[in-house]
Design an enzyme around this catalytic site. Structure first.
Site, PDB file in Angstrom:
ATOM      1  N   LEU A 166       0.865  -1.172   0.000  1.00 31.23           N
ATOM      2  CA  LEU A 166       0.000   0.000   0.000  1.00 31.23           C
ATOM      3  C   LEU A 166       0.903   1.225   0.000  1.00 31.23           C
ATOM      4  O   LEU A 166       1.939   1.239   0.676  1.00 31.23           O
ATOM      5  CB  LEU A 166      -0.900   0.020   1.239  1.00 31.23           C
ATOM      6  CG  LEU A 166      -2.050  -0.997   1.282  1.00 31.23           C
ATOM      7  CD1 LEU A 166      -2.782  -0.906   2.605  1.00 31.23           C
ATOM      8  CD2 LEU A 166      -3.017  -0.793   0.126  1.00 31.23           C
ATOM      9  N   ASP A 167       0.516   2.244  -0.745  1.00 28.38           N
ATOM     10  CA  ASP A 167       1.320   3.454  -0.811  1.00 28.38           C
ATOM     11  C   ASP A 167       1.430   4.117   0.556  1.00 28.38           C
ATOM     12  O   ASP A 167       0.633   3.869   1.456  1.00 28.38           O
ATOM     13  CB  ASP A 167       0.714   4.448  -1.810  1.00 28.38           C
ATOM     14  CG  ASP A 167       0.697   3.906  -3.224  1.00 28.38           C
ATOM     15  OD1 ASP A 167       1.548   3.055  -3.536  1.00 28.38           O
ATOM     16  OD2 ASP A 167      -0.185   4.314  -3.993  1.00 28.38           O
ATOM     17  N   PHE A 168       2.410   4.986   0.678  1.00 28.14           N
ATOM     18  CA  PHE A 168       2.661   5.709   1.924  1.00 28.14           C
ATOM     19  C   PHE A 168       1.411   6.433   2.412  1.00 28.14           C
ATOM     20  O   PHE A 168       1.110   6.451   3.605  1.00 28.14           O
ATOM     21  CB  PHE A 168       3.813   6.711   1.691  1.00 28.14           C
ATOM     22  CG  PHE A 168       4.244   7.454   2.921  1.00 28.14           C
ATOM     23  CD1 PHE A 168       4.941   6.819   3.938  1.00 28.14           C
ATOM     24  CD2 PHE A 168       3.960   8.803   3.056  1.00 28.14           C
ATOM     25  CE1 PHE A 168       5.347   7.510   5.074  1.00 28.14           C
ATOM     26  CE2 PHE A 168       4.357   9.507   4.182  1.00 28.14           C
ATOM     27  CZ  PHE A 168       5.058   8.854   5.188  1.00 28.14           C
ATOM     28  N   THR A 182      -1.743   5.674   1.536  1.00 26.85           N
ATOM     29  CA  THR A 182      -2.926   4.828   1.429  1.00 26.85           C
ATOM     30  C   THR A 182      -3.059   4.000   2.700  1.00 26.85           C
ATOM     31  O   THR A 182      -2.076   3.471   3.207  1.00 26.85           O
ATOM     32  CB  THR A 182      -2.825   3.900   0.201  1.00 26.85           C
ATOM     33  OG1 THR A 182      -2.720   4.688  -0.980  1.00 26.85           O
ATOM     34  CG2 THR A 182      -4.053   3.011   0.098  1.00 26.85           C
TER      35      THR A 182
END
Length: 324
Positions: A172-174, A176
């Site tokens: 998961l993105d930073f 998200t």
């Protein structure tokens, strides 16, 4: 869970109760970004507990199978890396067995000493049931152990284990949040991520402003991104108020920043993104940000059976969950 003080009753960040694991157990993280939330469901610890050991007691299992196992498979299921990565390390001469360079296809037994890059590793043979946890990742954490910027990472919130390491299922993105699966089995992680299994990823998306019907249809029909075409498998309105609009979207892959890039391609800004489902597992509605929830042995067995993996014997004593 939206950033504004008021919440729409249709806020899709609340995952459905019907699909949440019912027998899972809350575990204390090593260093949770939200200590008060993590401590709320922590089981009782005995006096003198040290993080240097496995707090679950799984490492106490002494029974060892007689049957040898393939080295690259054993390293993968011990959480060291994927099978392909282990084969590459073997070819590169970076894995030794009993002081000798390993070779591709080699089998090892419980008494063998295996070193990876000169470091002795504890091996998890197939009679060990892997561990699987659900982590409610908050914004501001990275899914990587190696970050030049030294940002907080999700692994510091995981319970300590004496054998192997935690392997994240996708990323998961930073910025998200939401459901992140982690397991001690590299083989299980690989199957959960492999495209051939077509596991659905579902997200709650909040955007600023309106989304024209034409743009919505483009997202369902498919748009071209820099790394290839992409499209949503489903797209549903989920309420909202003021300038914010919520949607529930799903897709069958997990490329880098794919959901955000798809909306950007139709001129829409995503102000919040949260994963609420990965394959058969949904984010439990009562799991707060920064908390960890471990699947029960029965749930792990069902997960393994779904991927035609071996069904090993449990190696930990059963423990009743602590009442909150």
């Amino acid at each position: 869970m939206a950033t504004s003080k008021r919440r729409s009753t249709a806020d899709p960040s609340r995952s459905p109760r019907s699909t949440a694991p019912v027998a899972a157990r809350r575990l204390p993280p090593e260093a949770s970004p939200e200590p008060s939330a993590a401590a709320a469901g922590a089981p009782r610890r005995s006096a003198g507990h040290s993080h240097a050991g496995d707090s679950s007691g799984r490492g106490r299992h002494q029974d060892a199978p007689v049957k040898p196992e393939r080295l690259h498979k054993l390293l993968a299921q011990s959480g060291i890396g994927s099978r392909r990565e282990m084969e590459e390390l073997i070819v590169a001469g970076r894995i030794n067995v009993n002081g000798e360079p390993a070779h591709v296809g080699q089998t090892v037994s419980p008494g063998d000493r295996v070193k990876v890059n000169g470091k002795l590793v504890n091996l998890r043979f197939s009679n060990r049931l892997p561990r699987v946890v659900i982590y409610h990742k908050p914004d501001g954490e990275i899914v990587s152990r190696n970050d030049p910027e030294h940002r907080p990472n999700v692994f510091t919130a995981m319970p300590r284990i004496s054998v192997g390491r935690w392997v994240a299922v996708g990323r998961l993105d930073f910025n998200t949040s939401g459901l992140l699966l982690l397991t001690t089995s590299g083989e299980l992680a690989n199957r959960l991520m492999h495209p051939r299994y077509q596991l659905i990823r579902e997200y709650a998306v909040r955007i600023l402003g309106e989304l024209p019907d034409e743009s919505r249809q483009r997202l369902l029909d498919g748009i071209d991104l820099d790394d290839g075409p992409a499209k949503f498998a489903s797209f549903q309105e989920a309420g909202g108020e003021g300038a914010n609009r919520w949607y529930r979207v799903s897709l069958f892959e997990g490329r880098n920043r794919e959901v955000r890039r798809m909306f950007e391609a139709v001129g829409v800004v995503v102000s919040r993104l949260m994963r609420v489902r990965y394959g058969p597992i949904a984010l439990p509605p009562g799991l707060k940000r920064g908390q960890v929830l471990e699947l029960s042995e029965a749930e792990v067995r069902r997960l393994l059976a779904g991927f035609d993996m071996e069904n090993p014997e449990p190696d930990r004593p059963s423990r009743r969950p602590r009442e909150r």
